[in-house]
Design a protein around this motif. Structure first.
Motif, PDB file in Angstrom:
ATOM      1  N   UNK A  51       0.966  -1.139   0.049  1.00 16.00           N
ATOM      2  CA  UNK A  51       0.176   0.076  -0.002  1.00 16.00           C
ATOM      3  C   UNK A  51       0.928   1.345  -0.001  1.00 16.00           C
ATOM      4  N   UNK A  52       0.548   2.190  -0.894  1.00 21.18           N
ATOM      5  CA  UNK A  52       1.182   3.400  -0.969  1.00 21.18           C
ATOM      6  C   UNK A  52       0.357   4.436  -0.120  1.00 21.18           C
ATOM      7  N   UNK A  53       0.790   5.148   0.762  1.00 18.01           N
ATOM      8  CA  UNK A  53       0.180   6.101   1.314  1.00 18.01           C
ATOM      9  C   UNK A  53       0.896   7.296   1.849  1.00 18.01           C
ATOM     10  N   UNK A  54       0.200   8.462   2.554  1.00 14.34           N
ATOM     11  CA  UNK A  54       0.981   9.660   3.046  1.00 14.34           C
ATOM     12  C   UNK A  54       0.874   9.864   4.403  1.00 14.34           C
ATOM     13  N   UNK A  55       2.370   9.941   4.971  1.00 15.74           N
ATOM     14  CA  UNK A  55       2.432  10.103   6.310  1.00 15.74           C
ATOM     15  C   UNK A  55       2.578  11.480   6.837  1.00 15.74           C
ATOM     16  N   UNK A  56       2.119  12.052   7.644  1.00 15.60           N
ATOM     17  CA  UNK A  56       1.885  13.484   8.334  1.00 15.60           C
ATOM     18  C   UNK A  56       2.925  13.445   9.424  1.00 15.60           C
ATOM     19  N   UNK A  57       4.010  14.128   9.571  1.00 14.60           N
ATOM     20  CA  UNK A  57       5.116  14.325  10.642  1.00 14.60           C
ATOM     21  C   UNK A  57       4.841  15.678  11.240  1.00 14.60           C
ATOM     22  N   UNK A  58       4.688  15.727  12.643  1.00 18.44           N
ATOM     23  CA  UNK A  58       4.566  17.064  13.136  1.00 18.44           C
ATOM     24  C   UNK A  58       6.041  17.515  13.385  1.00 18.44           C
ATOM     25  N   UNK A  59       6.138  18.830  13.752  1.00 18.10           N
ATOM     26  CA  UNK A  59       7.294  19.578  14.105  1.00 18.10           C
ATOM     27  C   UNK A  59       7.943  18.865  15.338  1.00 18.10           C
ATOM     28  N   UNK A  60       9.383  18.551  15.549  1.00 18.35           N
ATOM     29  CA  UNK A  60      10.161  17.944  16.394  1.00 18.35           C
ATOM     30  C   UNK A  60      11.478  18.720  16.445  1.00 18.35           C
ATOM     31  N   UNK A  61      12.055  18.129  17.483  1.00 13.70           N
ATOM     32  CA  UNK A  61      13.515  18.548  17.456  1.00 13.70           C
ATOM     33  C   UNK A  61      14.377  17.254  17.134  1.00 13.70           C
ATOM     34  N   UNK A  62      15.493  17.432  16.345  1.00 13.15           N
ATOM     35  CA  UNK A  62      16.143  16.308  15.645  1.00 13.15           C
ATOM     36  C   UNK A  62      17.843  16.729  16.127  1.00 13.15           C
ATOM     37  N   UNK A  63      18.487  15.957  15.486  1.00 16.01           N
ATOM     38  CA  UNK A  63      19.934  16.148  15.898  1.00 16.01           C
ATOM     39  C   UNK A  63      20.726  15.925  14.401  1.00 16.01           C
ATOM     40  N   UNK A 108      27.499  16.663  12.878  1.00 16.91           N
ATOM     41  CA  UNK A 108      27.842  17.693  14.009  1.00 16.91           C
ATOM     42  C   UNK A 108      27.387  17.378  15.408  1.00 16.91           C
ATOM     43  N   UNK A 109      26.458  16.579  15.592  1.00 16.01           N
ATOM     44  CA  UNK A 109      25.654  16.342  16.692  1.00 16.01           C
ATOM     45  C   UNK A 109      24.747  17.677  17.015  1.00 16.01           C
ATOM     46  N   UNK A 110      24.875  18.497  16.394  1.00 17.28           N
ATOM     47  CA  UNK A 110      23.997  19.866  16.846  1.00 17.28           C
ATOM     48  C   UNK A 110      22.577  19.767  16.804  1.00 17.28           C
ATOM     49  N   UNK A 111      21.796  20.049  17.817  1.00 16.55           N
ATOM     50  CA  UNK A 111      20.187  19.849  17.806  1.00 16.55           C
ATOM     51  C   UNK A 111      19.488  20.835  16.670  1.00 16.55           C
ATOM     52  N   UNK A 112      18.858  20.365  16.138  1.00 18.92           N
ATOM     53  CA  UNK A 112      18.019  21.166  15.058  1.00 18.92           C
ATOM     54  C   UNK A 112      16.586  20.876  15.334  1.00 18.92           C
ATOM     55  N   UNK A 113      15.693  21.988  14.630  1.00 17.30           N
ATOM     56  CA  UNK A 113      14.233  21.951  14.812  1.00 17.30           C
ATOM     57  C   UNK A 113      13.768  21.426  13.338  1.00 17.30           C
ATOM     58  N   UNK A 114      12.951  20.476  13.562  1.00 18.75           N
ATOM     59  CA  UNK A 114      12.382  19.959  12.146  1.00 18.75           C
ATOM     60  C   UNK A 114      10.931  20.530  12.022  1.00 18.75           C
ATOM     61  N   UNK A 115      10.669  21.135  10.949  1.00 17.78           N
ATOM     62  CA  UNK A 115       9.152  21.741  10.755  1.00 17.78           C
ATOM     63  C   UNK A 115       8.356  20.222  10.338  1.00 17.78           C
ATOM     64  N   UNK A 116       7.118  20.511  10.481  1.00 16.02           N
ATOM     65  CA  UNK A 116       6.065  19.685  10.088  1.00 16.02           C
ATOM     66  C   UNK A 116       6.134  19.418   8.782  1.00 16.02           C
ATOM     67  N   UNK A 117       6.025  18.125   8.427  1.00 11.54           N
ATOM     68  CA  UNK A 117       5.966  17.734   6.878  1.00 11.54           C
ATOM     69  C   UNK A 117       5.339  16.489   7.036  1.00 11.54           C
ATOM     70  N   UNK A 118       5.090  16.360   5.584  1.00 18.79           N
ATOM     71  CA  UNK A 118       4.438  15.076   4.946  1.00 18.79           C
ATOM     72  C   UNK A 118       5.229  14.069   4.084  1.00 18.79           C
ATOM     73  N   UNK A 119       5.346  12.853   4.388  1.00 20.66           N
ATOM     74  CA  UNK A 119       6.298  12.131   3.529  1.00 20.66           C
ATOM     75  C   UNK A 119       5.591  10.734   2.906  1.00 20.66           C
ATOM     76  N   UNK A 120       5.745  10.072   1.833  1.00 19.07           N
ATOM     77  CA  UNK A 120       5.235   9.276   1.171  1.00 19.07           C
ATOM     78  C   UNK A 120       5.507   7.770   1.912  1.00 19.07           C
ATOM     79  N   UNK A 121       4.929   6.822   2.042  1.00 18.17           N
ATOM     80  CA  UNK A 121       4.991   5.558   2.723  1.00 18.17           C
ATOM     81  C   UNK A 121       4.350   4.466   2.011  1.00 18.17           C
TER      82      UNK A 121
END
Length: 226
Positions: free
Chosen positions: A48-60, A64-77
């Motif tokens: 099955x092909x579908x769309x996944x919605x990911x909320x805003x989160x904090x990533x690394x 560099x190991x630096x903390x970054x903010x990741x915006x809300x996005x949509x990805x195919x799944x």
């Protein structure tokens, strides 16, 4: 296997590279558009092909190991189907003859296409021939009707001409006979008048003779008496 190799593999099954390329491009376009709208494309036994919605989160950042903010996005799944998983895991084998059946089906389609095209061409030619025959028959009917109308008109014209000629001859005969009859009547009238005049003249002469005789007799008597 990349896209070009996938098209070649499809060509081996479908018998035409263009058909294989068009089929793959159409499949990808449909799946991408449907998933982009938020829908699902499920293929039984495959996945099955579908769309996944990911909320805003904090990533690394892994570098560099630096903390970054990741915006809300949509990805195919893509979620693989049960049959797909079992075949990949080795718990199930693909049925034998599937590829051969696909090739046979593709070959049948390729062979049937020219036949279908030829049949369509034959039907079209038959329809064209039938239309031409109908057109010829209609033209012949029109010509026959025109000839019949012309013949009828000619016959009517001839009959009218004959009737006019007969009427003219009758009138001429009547006109010719009229003076002759009038002449006969005039002659008869003249003869009657002449007879009447002759009778009248004879009567007058006879009366005059009688008078003269009577007068002469009277004169004689008178002379004798003296």
């Amino acid at each position: 296997m990349n896209k070009a190799e996938l098209i070649d593999a499809l060509e081996a099954k479908l018998g035409s590279k263009k058909v294989a390329s068009d089929a793959l491009e159409s499949f990808l376009d449909i799946v991408i558009r449907e998933v982009q709208k938020g829908g699902k494309v499920g293929i039984t036994g495959f996945g099955t092909f579908e769309r996944a919605d990911r909320g805003a989160r904090t990533g690394r950042n892994p570098k560099t190991g630096e903390t970054v903010k990741i915006k809300k996005t949509r990805v195919p799944k893509f979620r693989a189907g049960t049959n797909f998983k079992e075949v990949v895991a080795g718990r199930k084998k693909l049925a034998k003859g599937v590829l051969a059946a696909s090739r046979a089906s593709a070959s049948s389609v390729s062979e049937a296409a020219p036949v279908t095209k030829k049949a369509a061409a034959g039907k079209k030619a038959a329809a064209t021939k039938k239309a031409a025959t109908s057109k010829t028959a209609a033209a012949a009917t029109t010509r026959a009707a025109t000839a019949k109308t012309a013949k009828t008109a000619t016959t009517a014209k001839t009959a009218a001409t004959k009737a006019t000629t007969a009427r003219g001859a009758k009138q001429a005969a009547a006109t010719k006979a009229a003076p002759a009859k009038a002449t006969s009547r005039t002659t008869a009238a003249r003869q009657t008048a002449a007879k009447t005049a002759t009778k009248k003249a004879a009567g007058t002469a006879k009366t005059a003779t009688k008078k003269a005789t009577a007068q002469k007799a009277t004169t004689r008597k008178t002379a004798a008496k003296r």
